[in-house]
Design an enzyme around this catalytic site. Structure first.
Site, short mmCIF file in Angstrom:
data_model
loop_
_atom_site.label_atom_id
_atom_site.label_comp_id
_atom_site.label_asym_id
_atom_site.label_seq_id
_atom_site.Cartn_x
_atom_site.Cartn_y
_atom_site.Cartn_z
N ILE B 138 0.82 -1.21 0.00
CA ILE B 138 0.00 0.00 0.00
C ILE B 138 0.86 1.27 0.00
O ILE B 138 0.33 2.37 0.01
CB ILE B 138 -0.98 0.05 1.20
CG1 ILE B 138 -0.23 0.00 2.52
CG2 ILE B 138 -1.98 -1.07 1.11
CD1 ILE B 138 -1.14 0.32 3.70
N GLU B 139 2.18 1.12 0.01
CA GLU B 139 3.02 2.31 -0.04
C GLU B 139 3.71 2.40 -1.41
O GLU B 139 3.10 2.84 -2.37
CB GLU B 139 3.99 2.30 1.16
CG GLU B 139 3.21 2.32 2.49
CD GLU B 139 4.08 2.44 3.73
OE1 GLU B 139 4.92 3.33 3.80
OE2 GLU B 139 3.87 1.61 4.64
#
Lengths: 329, 329
Positions: B138-139
């Site tokens: 998610i980064e």
């Protein structure tokens, strides 16, 4: 000539020695030099715009401000990244929630010299351009009302707008956001490239191959469109980019003549602004020049010609502006 | 004493006059001052790490490098934004394709002083921290193999790694990425805050309200956890944040005692690093201090006490590092 050789032998030898220490090509180049213009340090300022220090400083803040995006993490500097030639070095711009746009992100560097903004020229000036990406759903995805409300939450911005627009009663407006960002962007120029130094008389600034590239650039007609101080005529030209279905300028004007036409991009810092063309589908400069030769000039460049032109284009990389990231409220 | 007064009356009058020109509270504060430490300019360097200029420069490049993310637009600097106190000022970190994480982004400023990294302390040092966000789906959402391949495409990086790690045959490695980023991050400190200047003897650096806040901070026990040069003990403390279901340190250790425990955040620059707590759910410092009083101290601060403590916390904002965005290849 033989008489000349006999009688002036000693003088000729001196002259020959002098020629060896001066670049051989330099004297041939004056006609070519006359066809170009060095980059001014500042672009023309449109009527109604003002380059005050307060506006430029506010524009710097807004350029790096991610809170005028719906996600809170995307700013102008996300795609116009100062680390990457003020563009993003990916094929097509990537914005809100990772959505990918249709077109390659143009650099902000020297963009104040362009007389048409965006690939399709749908805005004339930087003020017109600045508000587009804030509102685009695939870029920053915020309404101007939301952006103005967000900025108004910060006393620092209220003060900065008041200082930048001292005549205005209610200075935090979309128009003033645009004026401030444009004022900042007009400071992002890259003078003093080797090419500029060559034009201004430093005949050592370009090597032989680069000078050869400059001649090829002129003689083959690249300069017909890539003209003026930033090597763009700001005009629209039809171009069939393999794989692209983007109708370009036609989407703005609806004129058939504009179908697949795009505004000539600047060649300033072109070595830094890869990948190339409206959809960013070409990775490197040699392929880009080759394609331009085929498409626009109907000409197949030889391998050594391509190398010379690319070497010339490399000389268009100027001094990058030194911009510190602002401290935002 | 009365004899003393009589015989030394003139001298006492002079002394009294001198006391009036010195801030009244200053002498009361020496016991409090002794409980704090000014911020050193550089944090401790762990064994095996080296702060060479070449490593710091490489780390600066990597910190701003978006091409070690899957999208090509997210770098360390996206969430640890230099414009925003080296954090993002949104509740929870927002990364690849706009995904929103579970936790608030901690600032990089002074993070080299922490002995536990991340909210849950799952890494001990900055080297351990640095590779996490690159790989997190998610980064930045990139495997380390992909990141290393990407960097190896650039000659400039091959050279920069070779210069930063001169003993290594094949220096472009994940470990060296981590060492370089950590070396850069260890330069991002904020000394010389008003609080530091006060500790070092400038008794005018804090006003009366801020000194009152400092006393309240000590007397009420905030300093039990917010201790040392960055006002964090780097330890884990249980805390029930309204609305948060994050089990914190428990997710790392599996020990019941660690359920809902989080590492004490630094209070350095806390005025800049809003919003607060592990999920960023508290917008402003007064509410944050109030909640801490209730939760950790079982104490309801009075309104004027809250104001004094917030004024004290404002004095912890130091000098921001001046970092220019690098020019990347």
């Amino acid at each position: 000539m033989s008489t000349f050789h006999v009688t002036l032998g000693a003088a000729a030898a001196t002259l020959a020695a002098a020629l060896v220490t001066t670049p051989v090509l330099a004297d041939d180049m004056s006609d070519y030099v006359a066809m170009f213009e060095p980059l001014p340090h500042i672009p023309p300022i449109p009527e109604g715009a003002t380059q005050s220090p307060e506006r430029i400083e506010l524009g710097r803040m807004l350029f790096f401000e991610p809170r005028i995006s719906a996600s809170g993490v995307i700013s102008c500097a996300t795609c116009h990244n100062p680390a990457l030639g003020w563009t993003d070095r990916i094929p097509r711009g990537t914005g809100h929630e990772g959505q990918i746009g249709d077109r390659n992100t143009p650099t902000v560097l020297n963009s104040g010299f362009l007389e048409a903004q965006f690939w399709d020229g749908r805005e004339d000036d930087l003020e017109g351009q600045a508000l587009g990406p804030i509102q685009a759903s695939i870029e920053m995805n915020m309404t101007l009302d939301q952006a103005i409300s967000r900025l108004n939450e910060f006393e620092v911005y209220q003060e900065a707008f008041a200082e930048a627009f001292p005549g205005d009663n209610d200075p935090v407006t979309p128009r003033n956001v645009a004026l401030a960002i444009a004022a900042f962007e007009r400071t992002l120029n890259t003078p003093n490239s080797p090419f500029d130094r060559f034009l201004m008389g430093d005949r050592d600034a370009l090597d032989d191959q680069q000078q050869e590239g400059m001649r090829l650039f002129v003689d083959n007609g690249c300069i017909a469109c890539h003209s003026g101080p930033i090597l763009s005529d700001s005009q629209f030209h039809r171009f069939e980019l393999p794989g692209s279905t983007d109708e370009g300028r036609f989407l703005v004007t609806g004129d058939d003549v504009d179908r697949f036409a795009f505004r000539t991009p600047t060649l300033r810092n072109v070595a830094l602004t890869y990948p190339y063309f409206n959809n960013g589908s070409v990775d490197n400069l040699k392929d880009a020049v080759n394609l331009m030769g085929q498409q626009m000039l109907g000409h197949e460049f030889e391998a050594d010609e391509l190398e010379s032109i690319v070497a010339f284009l490399d000389s268009l990389t100027g001094e990058m502006p030194h911009i510190e990231v602002p401290v935002l409220p």
